[in-house]
Write an enzyme that holds these catalytic residues in place. Structure first.
Site, PDB file in Angstrom:
ATOM      1  N   LYS A  76       0.854  -1.191   0.000  1.00  0.00           N
ATOM      2  CA  LYS A  76       0.000   0.000   0.000  1.00  0.00           C
ATOM      3  C   LYS A  76       0.889   1.240   0.000  1.00  0.00           C
ATOM      4  O   LYS A  76       1.910   1.285   0.720  1.00  0.00           O
ATOM      5  CB  LYS A  76      -0.913  -0.020   1.232  1.00  0.00           C
ATOM      6  CG  LYS A  76      -1.946   1.124   1.274  1.00  0.00           C
ATOM      7  CD  LYS A  76      -2.916   0.941   2.439  1.00  0.00           C
ATOM      8  CE  LYS A  76      -3.940   2.073   2.473  1.00  0.00           C
ATOM      9  NZ  LYS A  76      -4.907   1.921   3.575  1.00  0.00           N
ATOM     10  N   SER A 151      -9.827   2.411   2.798  1.00  0.00           N
ATOM     11  CA  SER A 151      -8.880   3.120   1.963  1.00  0.00           C
ATOM     12  C   SER A 151      -7.914   2.185   1.215  1.00  0.00           C
ATOM     13  O   SER A 151      -7.223   2.630   0.299  1.00  0.00           O
ATOM     14  CB  SER A 151      -8.068   4.113   2.775  1.00  0.00           C
ATOM     15  OG  SER A 151      -7.324   3.450   3.754  1.00  0.00           O
ATOM     16  N   SER A 175     -10.362   0.085   6.998  1.00  0.00           N
ATOM     17  CA  SER A 175      -9.742   0.170   5.673  1.00  0.00           C
ATOM     18  C   SER A 175      -9.056  -1.072   5.147  1.00  0.00           C
ATOM     19  O   SER A 175      -8.599  -1.058   4.011  1.00  0.00           O
ATOM     20  CB  SER A 175      -8.756   1.344   5.645  1.00  0.00           C
ATOM     21  OG  SER A 175      -9.469   2.550   5.759  1.00  0.00           O
TER      22      SER A 175
END
Lengths: 483, 483, 95
Positions: A76, A151, A175
């Site tokens: 990420k 997210s 998330s």
């Protein structure tokens, strides 16, 4: 190969059926073909990835391989990786090449894993649909017109579309779990303090946690063995004995007590999702578990509490983005004040600016007691709810999200509607508990995740619970069409 | 209208640690810009603070030295504001729960033409740990300011007094006492030129007899006692004149201009700042145990007051001497070393330390550490007085030569042939000569003029080139004159 | 809770984010919903409840006072917007 588990990949690499370079190239080719549409990745660096793969191959040849050596992972874009552009989904860091590695990244490096690329995410981790990213929205591989969740939307889409065997995510209010649910993946947010936050760009410091996202609970366990552990550079990192998170995968579930919170099956939950979740719980009964109804009375309040605490901490954490030492600086400004105000107005997107404003407001003079302090008090009540519930059960189960993947643009006009996506996940972050989502079926043709919430430090048990379910179901093996 | 000035001080002392308060970068003074500014110091995305043990020890030492409550549980808070030398956009400080609570410092206010010296107890409200900011260099970079973050993160102990002082003299006396104390206990090097010890002074005035506080203005960053005196005096006059002219005092932060001798309001701080304090979520509560405090207590040096009392008792020194000698640890140590090497009357040593040594140091504006005459060398000189090798008066001449670097007392005495003549035969001869050559003076003495005796003594000293033992000259002269 | 665009501008100023008049109005509308959401907290009686900042009852660990960081100025400043003679440059600050 693209569907192989981490264990199978390690075996294949060890047996020389494939090299790390070949495996990495395989995924890079898929990314090249599919990513322009899906947009799961923000930054790729094939040369770098392949160089790491080559080094891994040497290590494998020397017989020094670990369980993740030579396997590529998507990272990420919230983790600083030295020499890699690290954007956190924001224009503010569009050209920020991180000069150091996050602890998590170092751990993967030390394990001999390969960095496949930096995945897309909601800007500064603020969002539940990956629509706030400066680098464009991400398509849910199950339905390209829908969101992957957020997210950690890029990571979720990457794994779902088999553009990576597994990925890292972060979870501040859901998330990891919510995108895992929306994309048919397994995802784990560990107990707060288990994974180091050093190098993980901060959103809400007391809530953020890194975690793995993969195709199975077993894969999550293998990744946790690399990701978890004490880091002296993070004061909130807990000094604990090293654990093997895969040690309990095969324990039987007989006698497991599952708590089902009545508040999680009330208004707001999609009927299709409810059915899938309840069916999954029924499956657990067949595996020998018992269920008991529990109550988490302050569930509704978790949203306002979160939307006081997280923006407050974020408003302060994001003050360092001022165009002075790195990051976006406005091209034109009249004086220092103007430089700050323009750089930040230009560098941050609308949702980030909104949350900074909310955070600034709730901390401002005269409001601290009514908002921040009050929220911290209710936070304790929320944690106490779980404490009480865990007296009656070993784990809590329910939905990870109130619905399935919604259409792109459906909730972007109403921030509060978007915030309600996190109804079942936020309280877990507030309490600092571990939470996991595993694929449990489909509603309206779209994936639905079952959320499993454990007591502090019970990750190994939770992975066991997920793994046993995955032995008798195949939801987690399903793949979207057309990839 | 009679006015009273009310003064409180906030002093920032840089703690004498090797590294910064929240990271392992060096705090050494004078490094090239930004060469001691690590990832944490420049607030890169993702970095985190970890607290320096030595900084905590320093805080505990200070708390013990002022007999204060040591906070068993203190909390770090973020003070949020934007300034280029504050990389995070917030300073980590302590707000509601500081590490040191209420304490006291007793000061001696020197005598003036207006009145005698007196003692006063200043109440210290609290002392807390925080981090220093970087430095702004305003000299021209074509219209820009240059920022050096080497200093950012240096540990500070901020020491805050109650508004107990009622004159510039009291404020300066407190500042000097505090300055000496922090050096005495080894927590701060006291180097005001290098910014190790910085005082902000809060000044307000009110009608004499009133118990309400007037609006205060804060004079920032005074780094010399002389400027502090001037600044407070100017500010006091200015405030009184303003009020007497019918004006009001606005709360403001002001700077002292040494060139003009005036204080003026700082532009950038005119608007009241809303610092939005909240507990720093990246740090955990600091817990200090009884055992921790005892451990520090056992390594504390004897404090000035205790040492003063001991000198009075052990060395039989009068209070005035003991106070003067314990005003500085350097002087106290020098004194003890000299007494030990001397082995004779401590009072003699005290006289010389407070007299000749102090005079020379004041003249050169030096600290005792720079004294060219060591304690052992001074002891050597004093021994030559008490063993009658030289007279006290001659010793002063020898001392000058020692200070000028000509060597030890013995070397100078030998080289200059200054050995006192104590041989009674030789002195008798000199006295006879003088009596013979000064018949008039003899007659005057015999006629009752006492002063003539001194004149004859003077002649004897002159005849012996100052080397005759004055006591013996006195005796022998008296005898011979008597008959 | 009723905010005005002046409040929005004041908050934006505290946060050093430029907000135009048009922005302020749009932000105000979006913020209104969020602020109404957090008002829900006021319905709860929290008298006597200890605020919770960390889930585990842990305390601050202390670091040894030894230098661990080396000079990386060149690397760190390679990503800076404006640097001269090793200093970060910003518009002149007037005091």
């Amino acid at each position: 190969m693209i569907n192989a588990s981490l264990k199978d990949l390690a075996a294949a690499l060890g047996a020389k059926q494939i090299s790390s370079v070949e495996l990495t190239q395989l995924f890079l080719d898929r990314i090249h073909r599919l990513n322009p549409d899906i947009n799961a990745y923000i930054t790729l660096d094939a040369d770098r990835s392949l160089a790491q793969a080559a080094a891994a191959d040497v290590r494998i040849a020397q017989g020094n391989a670990g369980p993740l050596t030579g396997i590529p992972f998507a990272q990420k874009d919230i983790f600083c990786a030295k020499g890699w552009r690290t954007t956190c989904g924001s224009k503010m860091l569009e050209n920020f090449v991180a000069p150091y590695d996050a602890h998590i990244i170092s751990q993967f490096d030390a394990a001999g894993a390969v960095n496949l690329g930096k995945t897309n995410m909601d800007e500064f981790a603020m969002g539940s649909s990956n629509e706030t990213s400066y680098y464009g929205k991400v398509q849910n591989p199950w339905d390209r017109a829908r969101v992957p969740g957020g997210s950690s939307g890029g990571s979720a889409a990457a794994v779902a579309a088999r553009l990576a065997p597994a990925a890292t995510g972060t979870d501040t209010g859901g998330s990891i779990r919510q995108p895992a649910s929306l994309c048919g993946l397994s995802g784990l947010k560990p107990t707060y303090g288990v994974c180091s936050r050093y190098g993980m760009i901060a959103f809400a410091s007391s809530l953020d946690q890194a975690g793995p996202m993969a195709k199975s609970a077993e894969d999550l366990g293998l990744m946790m063995n690399v990701m978890a552990g004490f880091d002296q550079r993070d004061s909130t990192s807990l000094p604990r004995e090293k654990e093997d998170y895969t040690r309990d995968l095969n324990l039987p579930l007989k006698g497991l007590r599952i708590g089902i919170p009545k508040e999680y099956f009330a208004d707001g939950l999609d009927a299709g999702v409810a059915k899938v979740v309840l069916d999954a719980i029924e499956q657990y009964r067949k595996l020998g578990a018992e269920t008991v109804e529990v109550s988490l009375p302050n569930t509704q309040l978790s949203i306002p509490v979160y939307y006081v605490l997280a923006p407050a901490e974020a408003s302060s954490n994001l003050s360092r983005y001022d165009g002075v030492r790195y990051g976006h600086r406005a091209a034109e400004y009249t004086d220092l004040m103007d430089m700050y105000c323009k750089s930040r107005a230009e560098g941050f997107g609308a949702e980030v600016k909104r949350r900074i404003m909310v955070g600034t407001y709730v901390l401002s003079a005269g409001y601290y007691d009514a908002y921040y302090l009050k929220a911290q008090q209710i936070r304790r009540l929320i944690a106490q709810d779980f404490e009480q519930a865990f007296k009656q059960c070993d784990v809590i189960m329910g939905p990870a999200a109130p619905g399935t993947a919604f259409k792109t643009g459906e909730k972007t006009n109403d921030p509060v509607a978007m915030y309600l996506e996190d109804l079942y996940t936020i309280a877990v972050n507030l309490a600092g508990l571990p939470g996991m989502s595993v694929p449990a079926g489909f509603a309206n043709g779209l994936p639905v995740g079952l959320q499993i919430i454990g007591n502090y430090f019970s990750e190994a048990r939770m992975l066991n619970i997920g793994h046993q379910y995955q032995q008798v179901t195949d939801w987690h093996t399903r793949m979207p069409e057309g990839i | 209208m009679q006015w009273e000035v009310v003064i409180g001080l906030e002093t920032h002392t840089q703690l004498q640690t090797n590294t910064k308060i929240f990271c392992g970068a060096s705090t050494a003074f004078g490094a090239e810009p930004n060469t001691q500014a690590d990832a944490v110091s420049i607030a890169l995305p993702g970095v985190l603070p970890v607290l320096n043990r030595e900084a905590v020890q320093c805080a505990i030492r200070f708390g013990l030295a002022i007999d204060a409550e040591i906070g068993r549980r203190s909390v770090f808070a973020r003070k949020n504001y934007f300034y280029p030398d504050l990389p995070k956009g917030y300073q980590i400080s302590q707000y509601e729960l500081p590490v040191v609570g209420k304490g006291k410092l007793s000061i001696q206010v020197p005598a003036t033409s207006a009145g005698q010296a007196y003692e006063k107890v200043i109440n210290i409200t609290r002392a807390h740990l925080e981090e220093d900011a970087g430095k702004s260099l305003h000299s021209d970079f074509h219209g820009m300011t240059g920022i050096d973050l080497n200093r950012a993160g240096t540990p500070l102990l901020e020491i805050v007094t109650e508004p107990d002082m009622r004159s510039a003299a009291e404020a300066v006396a407190y500042a000097k006492k505090l300055h000496e104390l922090v050096q005495w206990i080894g927590i701060c090097d006291g180097n005001m030129q290098e910014g190790s010890f910085r005082c902000d002074v809060n000044v307000s005035v009110r009608p004499k007899g009133s118990d309400k506080l007037g609006t205060r203005r804060e004079i920032k960053n005074l780094n010399s006692f002389r400027f502090m005196q001037q600044a407070i005096e100017y500010e006091t006059r200015w405030q009184i004149e303003t009020l007497e002219d019918g004006g009001t005092i606005q709360q403001a932060t002001v700077l002292f201009d040494p060139d003009t001798g005036e204080t003026r309001s700082m532009r950038s701080k005119e608007e009241a700042n809303d610092y939005r304090y909240f507990p720093d979520p990246d740090l955990l509560p600091l817990v200090i145990s009884e055992a921790d405090i005892d451990a520090v207590r056992s390594t504390m040096p004897e404090l000035p007051e205790a040492m003063q009392a001991r000198f009075e008792q052990q060395y039989g020194l009068p209070a005035y001497d003991a106070t003067a000698i314990t005003a500085s640890r350097g002087v106290a140590d020098y004194f003890v070393a000299a007494v030990t090497a001397f082995g004779g009357e401590a009072k003699l040593v005290a006289n010389w330390v407070m007299g000749s040594v102090a005079a020379k140091l004041n003249e050169a504006g030096q600290e005792i550490a720079m004294s060219p005459v060591s304690a052992v060398q001074l002891a050597g000189l004093l021994k030559r007085i008490t063993d009658n090798t030289i007279s006290g008066k001659m010793a002063k001449e020898v001392f000058e030569a020692m200070w000028a670097g000509e060597g030890d007392a013995d070397a100078i005495i030998a080289q200059r042939g200054l050995k006192q003549v104590s041989d009674s035969g030789a002195i008798e001869a000199i006295v006879d000569e003088v009596l013979a050559a000064n018949a008039t003076m003899v007659e005057e003495y015999k006629a009752g003029k006492e002063k003539a005796f001194n004149g004859l003594v003077g002649q004897c000293m002159k005849a012996s080139k100052g080397k005759a033992n004055p006591a013996q000259v006195n005796d022998i002269l008296k005898k011979k004159l008597a008959g | 809770m009723s905010l005005t665009t002046d409040d929005v501008k004041r908050i934006a100023h505290l946060a050093r984010i430029e907000v135009t008049e048009a922005d302020a109005q749009a932000t105000l509308e979006k913020l209104g919903g969020i602020l109404d959401l957090i008002e829900q907290m006021q319905a709860v009686d929290t008298a006597g409840i200890e605020p919770m900042s960390h889930s585990q009852d842990v305390t601050q660990r202390l670091r040894e006072d030894a230098v661990t960081e080396t000079n990386q100025r060149e690397l760190f400043q390679s990503i800076a917007p404006a640097v001269e003679n090793g200093l970060y440059l910003v518009p002149k600050v007037i005091e």
